[in-house]
Design a protein around this motif. Structure first.
Motif, PDB file in Angstrom:
ATOM      1  N   ALA A 165      -3.213 -20.951  -1.441  1.00  0.00           N
ATOM      2  CA  ALA A 165      -3.689 -19.883  -2.326  1.00  0.00           C
ATOM      3  C   ALA A 165      -4.753 -19.054  -1.610  1.00  0.00           C
ATOM      4  CB  ALA A 165      -4.250 -20.482  -3.604  1.00  0.00           C
ATOM      5  N   ALA A 166      -5.661 -19.747  -0.921  1.00  0.00           N
ATOM      6  CA  ALA A 166      -6.751 -19.037  -0.242  1.00  0.00           C
ATOM      7  C   ALA A 166      -6.224 -18.168   0.896  1.00  0.00           C
ATOM      8  CB  ALA A 166      -7.776 -20.035   0.287  1.00  0.00           C
ATOM      9  N   LEU A 167      -5.213 -18.681   1.606  1.00  0.00           N
ATOM     10  CA  LEU A 167      -4.620 -17.877   2.671  1.00  0.00           C
ATOM     11  C   LEU A 167      -3.922 -16.657   2.080  1.00  0.00           C
ATOM     12  CD1 LEU A 167      -3.040 -20.517   5.092  1.00  0.00           C
ATOM     13  CD2 LEU A 167      -5.063 -19.140   5.477  1.00  0.00           C
ATOM     14  N   SER A 168      -3.186 -16.877   0.994  1.00  0.00           N
ATOM     15  CA  SER A 168      -2.489 -15.758   0.353  1.00  0.00           C
ATOM     16  C   SER A 168      -3.469 -14.701  -0.098  1.00  0.00           C
ATOM     17  CB  SER A 168      -1.692 -16.236  -0.862  1.00  0.00           C
ATOM     18  OG  SER A 168      -0.846 -17.272  -0.495  1.00  0.00           O
ATOM     19  N   ALA A 169      -4.630 -15.158  -0.577  1.00  0.00           N
ATOM     20  CA  ALA A 169      -5.633 -14.209  -1.048  1.00  0.00           C
ATOM     21  C   ALA A 169      -6.118 -13.315   0.083  1.00  0.00           C
ATOM     22  CB  ALA A 169      -6.812 -14.961  -1.664  1.00  0.00           C
ATOM     23  N   ARG A 170      -5.870 -13.752   1.318  1.00  0.00           N
ATOM     24  CA  ARG A 170      -6.240 -12.900   2.444  1.00  0.00           C
ATOM     25  C   ARG A 170      -4.999 -12.330   3.117  1.00  0.00           C
ATOM     26  NH1 ARG A 170     -10.229 -15.432   6.485  1.00  0.00           N
ATOM     27  NH2 ARG A 170      -9.581 -17.492   5.789  1.00  0.00           N
ATOM     28  N   CYS A 171      -4.002 -12.002   2.295  1.00  0.00           N
ATOM     29  CA  CYS A 171      -2.815 -11.297   2.775  1.00  0.00           C
ATOM     30  C   CYS A 171      -1.993 -12.101   3.785  1.00  0.00           C
ATOM     31  CB  CYS A 171      -3.174  -9.941   3.381  1.00  0.00           C
ATOM     32  SG  CYS A 171      -3.971  -8.843   2.232  1.00  0.00           S
ATOM     33  N   TYR A 172      -1.997 -13.430   3.655  1.00  0.00           N
ATOM     34  CA  TYR A 172      -1.195 -14.252   4.547  1.00  0.00           C
ATOM     35  C   TYR A 172       0.276 -13.989   4.285  1.00  0.00           C
ATOM     36  CZ  TYR A 172       0.920 -18.651   6.228  1.00  0.00           C
ATOM     37  OH  TYR A 172       1.675 -19.599   6.849  1.00  0.00           O
ATOM     38  N   SER A 173       1.042 -13.717   5.356  1.00  0.00           N
ATOM     39  CA  SER A 173       2.473 -13.555   5.101  1.00  0.00           C
ATOM     40  C   SER A 173       3.279 -14.272   6.173  1.00  0.00           C
ATOM     41  CB  SER A 173       2.838 -12.075   5.014  1.00  0.00           C
ATOM     42  OG  SER A 173       2.224 -11.364   6.064  1.00  0.00           O
ATOM     43  N   MET A 186      -4.303 -25.509  -2.463  1.00  0.00           N
ATOM     44  CA  MET A 186      -5.456 -24.607  -2.579  1.00  0.00           C
ATOM     45  C   MET A 186      -5.571 -23.735  -1.327  1.00  0.00           C
ATOM     46  SD  MET A 186      -7.008 -24.779  -5.392  1.00  0.00           S
ATOM     47  CE  MET A 186      -8.590 -24.024  -5.020  1.00  0.00           C
ATOM     48  N   ILE A 187      -5.350 -24.366  -0.168  1.00  0.00           N
ATOM     49  CA  ILE A 187      -5.432 -23.623   1.091  1.00  0.00           C
ATOM     50  C   ILE A 187      -4.403 -22.502   1.088  1.00  0.00           C
ATOM     51  CG2 ILE A 187      -5.001 -23.755   3.573  1.00  0.00           C
ATOM     52  CD1 ILE A 187      -7.218 -25.424   3.446  1.00  0.00           C
ATOM     53  N   ASP A 208       2.245 -15.550   9.267  1.00  0.00           N
ATOM     54  CA  ASP A 208       1.707 -15.697  10.617  1.00  0.00           C
ATOM     55  C   ASP A 208       0.208 -15.890  10.567  1.00  0.00           C
ATOM     56  OD1 ASP A 208       4.087 -15.318  12.061  1.00  0.00           O
ATOM     57  OD2 ASP A 208       3.978 -13.171  11.597  1.00  0.00           O
ATOM     58  N   LEU A 209      -0.264 -16.888  11.307  1.00  0.00           N
ATOM     59  CA  LEU A 209      -1.709 -17.081  11.390  1.00  0.00           C
ATOM     60  C   LEU A 209      -2.235 -16.365  12.621  1.00  0.00           C
ATOM     61  CD1 LEU A 209      -2.001 -20.894  10.615  1.00  0.00           C
ATOM     62  CD2 LEU A 209      -2.566 -19.019   9.103  1.00  0.00           C
ATOM     63  N   ASN A 210      -2.535 -15.086  12.475  1.00  0.00           N
ATOM     64  CA  ASN A 210      -3.049 -14.331  13.620  1.00  0.00           C
ATOM     65  C   ASN A 210      -4.563 -14.385  13.652  1.00  0.00           C
ATOM     66  OD1 ASN A 210      -0.549 -13.386  14.580  1.00  0.00           O
ATOM     67  ND2 ASN A 210      -0.498 -11.964  12.843  1.00  0.00           N
ATOM     68  N   VAL A 211      -5.115 -14.714  14.783  1.00  0.00           N
ATOM     69  CA  VAL A 211      -6.575 -14.696  14.935  1.00  0.00           C
ATOM     70  C   VAL A 211      -6.945 -14.080  16.277  1.00  0.00           C
ATOM     71  CG1 VAL A 211      -7.087 -16.650  13.430  1.00  0.00           C
ATOM     72  CG2 VAL A 211      -6.499 -17.060  15.803  1.00  0.00           C
TER      73      VAL A 211
END
Lengths: 287, 257
Positions: B213-221, B210-211, B223-226
């Motif tokens: 999917a949720a990351l992908s929904a925010r254009c995850y490709s 699920m996580i 790299d976890l950039n913050v």
């Protein structure tokens, strides 16, 4: 209202690996710049449909269109779609991955490849809009459920999508927080954002949505303006839904000849003002 | 573990630059480990305890409780150093003769054990200082500045986040089980615990999907950039850190013991 849809599903079918047919040839369109609600029992396919709207799931049959064009599933097109269509997941714990709220909200806009200053601006804007600025440095696991929910919405807002999809935004929230979230939606909607949400609360859908879809067993069984949908008693029975209490009370007043207006009230205040008779509270206040 | 995390976010040294705290803790650990003077160890322990309790505002009882956590490990390690067995005739302070061998405590052995004990406790107190005053997120930001591989940092940050998700899930399952008499007897306890373990795995797997999917929904490709909040280093703190560590180092390498 429906000639200019921003999102469309055309005969979309989808089945999960365990054999559940989640969507059966669903065709529908989401009106641009409006608030659309999805009603229907658990397992009706609402979440599955939402996941199709930003390309997380790919239809087994049929197609999804965004802004008049077919959704394509290559990497670039998907990123572009997800920039424009944001989903707030029902359980904020599946969405919040980062240890601090500030970092959490910045994830989406940074993925869009925006310059840092712009990201800061959007993150601050999204936190201000959802009332989460004071939580900025807090770790996401110390937040209450309502706070998590608001941060989850800020996550998506910071990406400035054209369509905001929210899966059961008010589930598990107390009445006051639920109201706050719906007021937020009204605000975003007023700024031109198309809002889509699913809910089990008929009262909420009736008073807050511009258009309503009713789903059951992976198919759309009814749609229309709130006034139309809740007039169709057969449809409501089929979907296992009740009529909003505002409508029930109003109809009862009308049957007894106590209603002065001839349209369904959308709010409690509208209902009160449609009740016939003198305003006793005023006359009693000044004897 | 949860309380340490809470203090890390709410202590009074929270807003000191994380690089200063990391640098201070690590340099002091290094000095402590490199030194052979018992006074250094004691100074480090006192300094770290003082900073944690008086400057950071960690309650003393909680700090003492934390210091007791490594005691059992330390005790076992120290005992093996303190007690020696030998066939030769050493000046034993206390000994037990078994055949031709003596099992007992010698003066130098006891000295070495005390040194080891204090040295370990000193090192532990440095790490406690760091973990009680600096949230993991900020430690991660420092590590990032040191240009460690992003994969390593992202893994650390996700593991950190999911420890809490896992704990919460486990706790929920446990409450659900015990409210249905799942832990009424030893037999049912074992059964329930087994089920909890198995379910936790399945749930975590589902959750991770699920996580994603949720990351992908925010254009995850990938790299976890913050964002990181910019924070200036304080010259005063850097000076104090340098002074403190120089004093410790000087005491540590002082020849006359």
């Amino acid at each position: 209202m429906k000639d200019d849809p921003i999102l469309e599903a055309r005969e979309v079918s989808f089945g999960y690996p365990d054999g559940t047919e989640a969507l059966r040839k669903v065709s529908l369109s989401i009106p641009r710049g409006k608030k659309t609600a999805f009603l229907g029992p658990n397992g009706a396919g609402k979440t599955t449909l939402f996941l199709h709207f930003n390309g997380i799931l790919r239809p087994a049959g049929g197609k999804v269109c965004f802004d008049g064009r077919d959704v394509r599933y290559d990497h670039r097109s998907l990123l572009d779609l997800r920039k424009n269509v944001g989903i707030v997941f029902q359980d904020p714990d599946t969405q919040l991955f980062s240890a601090s709220v500030l970092q959490e909200v910045s994830f989406g806009p940074l993925n869009l490849g925006l310059p840092r200053e712009e990201v800061w601006k959007r993150v601050n804007g999204a936190m201000a809009a959802t009332g989460t600025v004071h939580l900025k440095d807090r770790p996401t696991h110390f937040l209450s459920y309502g706070q998590k929910k608001r941060v989850a919405i800020a996550d998506i807002l910071a990406m400035r999508p054209r369509v905001l999809i929210c899966d059961e935004p008010t589930a598990w929230l107390d009445a006051r927080h639920a109201d706050q979230i719906m007021d937020l939606f009204d605000k975003f909607n007023g700024e031109g954002m198309t809002v889509v949400f699913s809910t089990h609360d008929v009262n909420l859908a009736y008073s807050r949505a511009d258009y309503i879809y009713i789903m059951k067993n992976g198919a759309v069984i009814g749609e229309g303006l709130p006034e139309q949908v809740f007039k169709d008693l057969g449809l409501l029975q089929q979907a296992g839904l009740e009529r909003p209490w505002l409508v029930d009370v109003y109809e009862e007043l009308k049957r007894k000849g106590l209603a002065v207006k001839n349209s369904w009230p959308k709010t409690k205040e509208e209902l009160f003002s449609s009740i016939a008779g003198k305003d006793f509270s005023l006359s009693r206040a000044r004897p | 573990m949860l309380s340490i995390d809470r203090y890390a976010y709410s202590n009074k040294l929270r807003h000191v630059h994380p690089a200063e705290k990391c640098g201070f803790a690590l340099i002091t650990v290094a000095v402590c480990l490199a030194s052979s003077n018992r006074l250094t160890f004691i100074l480090v322990i006192l300094l770290m305890a003082g900073l944690a309790v008086f400057r950071a505002g960690i309650p003393l009882p909680f700090y003492l409780k934390l210091m007791c956590v490594p005691m059992s490990f330390l005790a076992v390690g120290v005992l093996t150093v303190a007690i020696s067995i030998t066939g030769e005739n050493h000046p034993f302070l206390w000994g037990l003769k078994i055949g031709g061998y003596t099992l007992g405590v010698t003066g130098p052995g006891l000295q070495a054990a005390a040194d080891l004990f204090l040295k370990s406790l000193g090192a532990v107190s440095c790490l406690y200082f760091l973990s009680l005053t600096t949230p993991v997120v900020e430690i991660l930001a420092v590590i990032k500045k040191l240009r460690l591989p992003p994969l390593f940092i992202e893994l650390m940050s996700l593991v950190y986040r999911f420890i809490f998700v896992l704990l919460e899930t486990a706790q929920k399952i446990q409450v659900a089980q015990s409210s249905r008499w799942g832990y009424a007897s030893l037999k049912t306890s074992f059964h329930s615990l087994g089920q909890l373990g198995a379910n936790l795995f399945v749930k975590s797997y589902h959750h991770s999907q699920m996580i994603h999917a949720a990351l992908s929904a925010r254009c995850y490709s990938g790299d976890l950039n913050v964002l990181e909040e910019p924070r200036p280093l304080s010259k005063r703190n850097l000076g104090m850190i340098a002074a403190a560590d120089l004093v410790l180092l000087a005491v540590g390498i002082w020849p006359g013991k």
